[in-house]
Design an enzyme around this catalytic site. Structure first.
Site, PDB file in Angstrom:
ATOM      1  N   ASP A  22       0.800  -0.838   0.163  1.00 23.66           N
ATOM      2  CA  ASP A  22       0.011  -0.074   0.227  1.00 23.66           C
ATOM      3  C   ASP A  22       1.085   1.069   0.145  1.00 23.66           C
ATOM      4  OD1 ASP A  22      -2.260   1.417  -0.320  1.00 23.66           O
ATOM      5  OD2 ASP A  22      -2.469   1.809   2.465  1.00 23.66           O
ATOM      6  N   ASN A  70     -10.287  -2.513  -6.277  1.00 17.92           N
ATOM      7  CA  ASN A  70      -9.439  -2.351  -6.882  1.00 17.92           C
ATOM      8  C   ASN A  70     -10.152  -1.686  -8.255  1.00 17.92           C
ATOM      9  OD1 ASN A  70      -6.535  -3.007  -5.691  1.00 17.92           O
ATOM     10  ND2 ASN A  70      -7.828  -0.982  -5.431  1.00 17.92           N
TER      11      ASN A  70
HETATM   12  C1  FPP Z   1      -2.369   0.116  -3.242  1.00 16.49           C
HETATM   13  O1  FPP Z   1      -1.566   1.712  -3.496  1.00 16.49           O
HETATM   14  C2  FPP Z   1      -1.445  -0.732  -4.437  1.00 16.49           C
HETATM   15  C3  FPP Z   1      -2.352  -1.283  -5.669  1.00 16.49           C
HETATM   16  C4  FPP Z   1      -3.764  -1.409  -5.523  1.00 16.49           C
HETATM   17  C5  FPP Z   1      -1.447  -1.786  -6.349  1.00 16.49           C
HETATM   18  C6  FPP Z   1      -0.393  -2.486  -6.482  1.00 16.49           C
HETATM   19  C7  FPP Z   1       0.491  -2.876  -7.328  1.00 16.49           C
HETATM   20  C8  FPP Z   1       1.584  -2.547  -7.647  1.00 16.49           C
HETATM   21  C9  FPP Z   1       2.883  -2.424  -6.489  1.00 16.49           C
HETATM   22  C10 FPP Z   1       2.514  -2.872  -9.098  1.00 16.49           C
HETATM   23  C11 FPP Z   1       2.231  -3.758 -10.047  1.00 16.49           C
HETATM   24  C12 FPP Z   1       1.531  -5.348  -9.475  1.00 16.49           C
HETATM   25  C13 FPP Z   1       2.933  -6.362  -9.924  1.00 16.49           C
HETATM   26  C14 FPP Z   1       2.676  -7.895  -9.758  1.00 16.49           C
HETATM   27  C15 FPP Z   1       3.814  -6.498 -10.568  1.00 16.49           C
HETATM   28  P1  FPP Z   1      -2.637   2.656  -3.272  1.00 16.49           P
HETATM   29  O2  FPP Z   1      -2.319   3.381  -4.893  1.00 16.49           O
HETATM   30  O3  FPP Z   1      -3.764   2.562  -2.852  1.00 16.49           O
HETATM   31  O4  FPP Z   1      -1.687   3.732  -2.645  1.00 16.49           O
HETATM   32  P2  FPP Z   1      -2.368   4.677  -1.910  1.00 16.49           P
HETATM   33  O5  FPP Z   1      -3.545   4.285  -0.665  1.00 16.49           O
HETATM   34  O6  FPP Z   1      -0.853   5.300  -1.210  1.00 16.49           O
HETATM   35  O7  FPP Z   1      -3.859   5.585  -2.793  1.00 16.49           O
END
Ligand code: FPP
Length: 255
Positions: A22, A70
């Site tokens: 996250d 998501n």
């Molecule tokens: C949460 O951060 C993260 C995600 C919803 C996506 C995770 C994806 C990756 C790490 C990259 C792609 C994955 C692979 C396996 C190559 P957020 O966007 O909710 O962060 P925030 O809470 O700060 O907005």
């Protein structure tokens, strides 16, 4: 292994480490960049952490890469995440094969765009003979629907006369989850400071240890990983028992 960096290995490592990645969006926002830049940096972290986990000989790593919820993010962010996943699979297949890592995925995989799904299944097939480590990507994953689906399948078996309600116990129920042949996570790490499970492995996390770090996922590196693992290795896991019972079991004095 392409990049070997010596790392101090804690004594007592989890068999199954799960991570709620996250903070990508906040990482980007702090730099006045679009959110996708945070996800891009997050994908680099995925690579680094997979390598470190392999070097540490932890046999199971589950990454919460995309939740069922998501899908309701803005279309361009969803598309960008799917592109990142596609790129990761395309670029990392040789690394996975070279490091003898089996790739698996849990979640509603039919909802993935066809080209991503095809490449994912192809990569899972190619790496299926690897046993040293399993990398499990939670994709389009939601724990409540996993549990509901398990209940529905069990109910159907009862209706069809293949099961009786008295046969339903915890072991049987767990065998209907995506993780039927995967041990429960010993440690769940969540980055960026939020203190919640967000529909991740709700059934499987009954006795998991939690480690929450303020570090945002794109900044999470092997040093941060080791900090979490050292913290875990000092914990006493009692599974409802007393400290004395655990101590007796460890010294082999329990009959
Ligand atoms: C949460 O951060 C993260 C995600 C919803 C996506 C995770 C994806 C990756 C790490 C990259 C792609 C994955 C692979 C396996 C190559 P957020 O966007 O909710 O962060 P925030 O809470 O700060 O907005």
């Amino acid at each position: 292994m392409t990049k070997t960096v010596s790392i101090e290995r804690p004594d007592n490592l989890p068999r199954h480490l799960a991570i709620i990645m996250d903070g990508n969006g906040r990482w980007a926002k702090r730099r006045f960049m679009p959110r996708i830049m945070g996800h891009r940096q997050g994908a680099k972290t995925v690579k680094e952490i997979v390598t470190a986990v392999r070097e540490l000989d932890i046999p199971y790593l589950t990454l919460y890469a995309f939740s069922k919820e998501n899908w309701s993010r803005p279309r361009e962010e969803v598309d960008a995440l799917m592109d990142l996943l596609y790129d990761y699979l395309q670029k990392e297949v040789d690394e996975l094969l070279g490091n003898r890592i089996r790739l698996r995925a849990i979640g509603e995989l039919d909802r993935l765009p066809p080209r991503v799904k095809t490449l994912l299944f192809d990569t899972m097939e190619k790496t299926s003979k690897n046993f040293e480590m399993q990398l499990i990507l939670a994709l389009s994953y939601g724990s409540r629907s996993e549990i509901t689906e398990a209940a529905r399948k069990i109910a159907q078996k009862c209706v069809d006369g293949e099961l009786t309600p008295s046969q339903i116990d915890e072991e049987l129920f767990a065998s209907y989850l995506y993780t039927s042949d995967i041990p429960d996570p010993d440690l769940i790490i969540r980055t960026s400071g939020e203190q919640r499970l967000s529909n991740f492995l709700l059934y499987q996390a009954a006795y998991s240890e939690f480690y929450i770090t303020q570090t945002l996922w794109p900044d999470f590196d092997r040093k941060e990983l080791l900090k979490a693992l050292h913290d875990y290795s000092r914990r006493e896991r009692r599974f409802g028992k007393t400290s004395e019972q655990i101590l007796l079991r460890c010294t082999g004095s329990e009959s």
